[in-house]
Write a protein that holds these residues in place. Structure first.
Motif, PDB file in Angstrom:
ATOM      1  N   SER A  55      -5.334 -40.370 -52.619  1.00  0.00           N
ATOM      2  CA  SER A  55      -6.138 -40.538 -53.612  1.00  0.00           C
ATOM      3  C   SER A  55      -5.721 -42.190 -53.834  1.00  0.00           C
ATOM      4  O   SER A  55      -4.424 -42.331 -54.101  1.00  0.00           O
ATOM      5  CB  SER A  55      -5.867 -39.891 -54.992  1.00  0.00           C
ATOM      6  N   ALA A  89      -6.513 -45.317 -56.295  1.00  0.00           N
ATOM      7  CA  ALA A  89      -6.894 -45.992 -57.274  1.00  0.00           C
ATOM      8  C   ALA A  89      -7.537 -47.397 -57.489  1.00  0.00           C
ATOM      9  O   ALA A  89      -6.551 -48.027 -57.143  1.00  0.00           O
ATOM     10  CB  ALA A  89      -6.050 -45.696 -59.044  1.00  0.00           C
ATOM     11  N   GLN A 108     -10.530 -42.794 -56.809  1.00  0.00           N
ATOM     12  CA  GLN A 108      -9.959 -42.808 -58.666  1.00  0.00           C
ATOM     13  C   GLN A 108     -10.813 -43.954 -59.213  1.00  0.00           C
ATOM     14  O   GLN A 108      -9.832 -45.008 -58.605  1.00  0.00           O
ATOM     15  CB  GLN A 108      -9.704 -42.689 -58.785  1.00  0.00           C
ATOM     16  N   TYR A 159     -11.307 -46.768 -62.305  1.00  0.00           N
ATOM     17  CA  TYR A 159     -11.264 -47.451 -63.228  1.00  0.00           C
ATOM     18  C   TYR A 159     -11.730 -48.332 -63.974  1.00  0.00           C
ATOM     19  O   TYR A 159     -11.791 -49.304 -63.487  1.00  0.00           O
ATOM     20  CB  TYR A 159      -9.307 -47.312 -63.364  1.00  0.00           C
ATOM     21  N   GLU A 172      -5.251 -50.074 -65.530  1.00  0.00           N
ATOM     22  CA  GLU A 172      -5.727 -48.811 -65.675  1.00  0.00           C
ATOM     23  C   GLU A 172      -5.634 -48.106 -64.080  1.00  0.00           C
ATOM     24  O   GLU A 172      -4.504 -46.927 -64.269  1.00  0.00           O
ATOM     25  CB  GLU A 172      -6.754 -48.179 -66.220  1.00  0.00           C
ATOM     26  N   SER A 209      -2.355 -46.114 -63.432  1.00  0.00           N
ATOM     27  CA  SER A 209      -2.563 -44.736 -62.894  1.00  0.00           C
ATOM     28  C   SER A 209      -1.259 -43.681 -61.620  1.00  0.00           C
ATOM     29  O   SER A 209      -0.541 -42.345 -61.347  1.00  0.00           O
ATOM     30  CB  SER A 209      -3.674 -44.030 -62.113  1.00  0.00           C
ATOM     31  N   ARG A 266       1.881 -43.092 -63.613  1.00  0.00           N
ATOM     32  CA  ARG A 266       2.262 -42.253 -63.830  1.00  0.00           C
ATOM     33  C   ARG A 266       2.755 -41.150 -62.913  1.00  0.00           C
ATOM     34  O   ARG A 266       2.108 -39.243 -63.034  1.00  0.00           O
ATOM     35  CB  ARG A 266       1.306 -41.458 -64.962  1.00  0.00           C
ATOM     36  N   GLN A 307      -0.317 -39.990 -60.687  1.00  0.00           N
ATOM     37  CA  GLN A 307      -1.900 -39.453 -60.683  1.00  0.00           C
ATOM     38  C   GLN A 307      -2.748 -39.466 -59.448  1.00  0.00           C
ATOM     39  O   GLN A 307      -3.432 -39.056 -59.326  1.00  0.00           O
ATOM     40  CB  GLN A 307      -2.692 -40.028 -61.931  1.00  0.00           C
ATOM     41  N   ASN A 308      -2.215 -41.161 -58.618  1.00  0.00           N
ATOM     42  CA  ASN A 308      -2.633 -41.496 -57.583  1.00  0.00           C
ATOM     43  C   ASN A 308      -1.362 -41.912 -57.028  1.00  0.00           C
ATOM     44  O   ASN A 308      -0.335 -42.512 -57.311  1.00  0.00           O
ATOM     45  CB  ASN A 308      -3.934 -42.320 -58.093  1.00  0.00           C
TER      46      ASN A 308
END
Length: 252
Positions: free
Chosen positions: A135, A137, A161, A163, A168, A172, A175, A177-178
């Motif tokens: 993924s 971002a 993804q 944002y 942001e 991600s 963290r 997330q991507n």
């Protein structure tokens, strides 16, 4: 980030009638700059700082000249140059092919294009290859978003993804997330500088995915000045001064 200083010899050939003799005799290099575009140039209460400011000063030293900065709005930069109000523009200028009948550009000194950002220690992605099944971002509606959509046409299992801001998107990735983010170089560097973390942080691809080179601009007839600026730029690159200027303003 490294950016090759490729120079066409024809662009460096001296011509008659250019401004170098006047500049050399006066001992002053008149630099046009837009002081409202950090981290390249900002006038903060009379204190001028930024990449373009430091570069202008370093180039003047290399050429044995004193820098003289003239503040201009972005829309007035080229007019000031062509009418002789300044000798050179150093103001985060993207090379514009449509201007080259009147304007000559130096070798690039900075690449503000798109870079992939990933966690330190992750497999370094250098482009579309290797991103399948991951993924990415991006900030919604940006060039990074457009490029990721193009990749998705060829990688059916690439997830995008979106944002509302670059921070942001980069957050991600930080963290977990991507896997990666595709953002402009300046935003990537500033985010990494301004968001230090303990342990594993973020890093970026060694080369741009989509290049957006910045260069200095002179009048087309000022070939001798162009040659001197290119030579000085090479010396600043080889000495490490140019990378130091960029690191000072963007962080390690």
């Amino acid at each position: 980030m490294g950016l090759a200083l490729t120079i066409m010899m024809a662009a460096c050939a001296p011509s008659t009638g250019d401004a170098w003799e006047r500049i050399h005799e006066a001992g002053i290099l008149r630099i046009g700059i837009d002081p409202t575009y950090p981290p390249f140039a900002l006038d903060d209460g009379g204190t001028l700082s930024g990449i373009d400011v430091d570069l202008g000063r370093a180039l003047a030293v290399e050429l044995g000249l004193e820098p003289q900065f003239t503040y201009l709005g972005y829309d007035g930069l080229y007019d000031a140059l062509t009418t002789g109000q300044v000798d050179v523009l150093i103001s985060a200028l993207v090379i514009a092919p449509e201007r080259t009948k009147e304007i000559a550009y130096t070798a690039p000194y900075f690449d503000a294009g798109l870079f992939l950002v990933m966690p330190v220690g992750a497999n370094p992605a250098t482009g579309m290859d290797g991103l399948g099944g991951t993924s990415v971002a991006v900030e919604l509606g940006t060039l990074g978003h457009v490029q990721a959509l193009e990749w998705q046409r060829h990688l059916a299992n690439l997830t995008i993804q979106t944002y509302g801001s670059v921070d942001e998107a980069l957050g991600s990735v930080s963290r977990g997330q991507n896997g990666t983010a595709l953002v402009d170089y300046v935003s990537a560097r500033l985010y990494i500088r301004n968001n230090p973390v303990e342990g594993t942080g973020l890093t970026y691809s060694s080369d741009s995915i989509v290049s957006e080179p910045y260069a200095m601009a002179v009048r087309i007839e000022d070939r001798t000045l162009l040659a001197h600026l290119n030579d000085a730029l090479i010396r600043l690159e080889k000495s490490g001064r140019l990378p130091q200027i960029i690191e000072t303003n963007l962080g390690p």
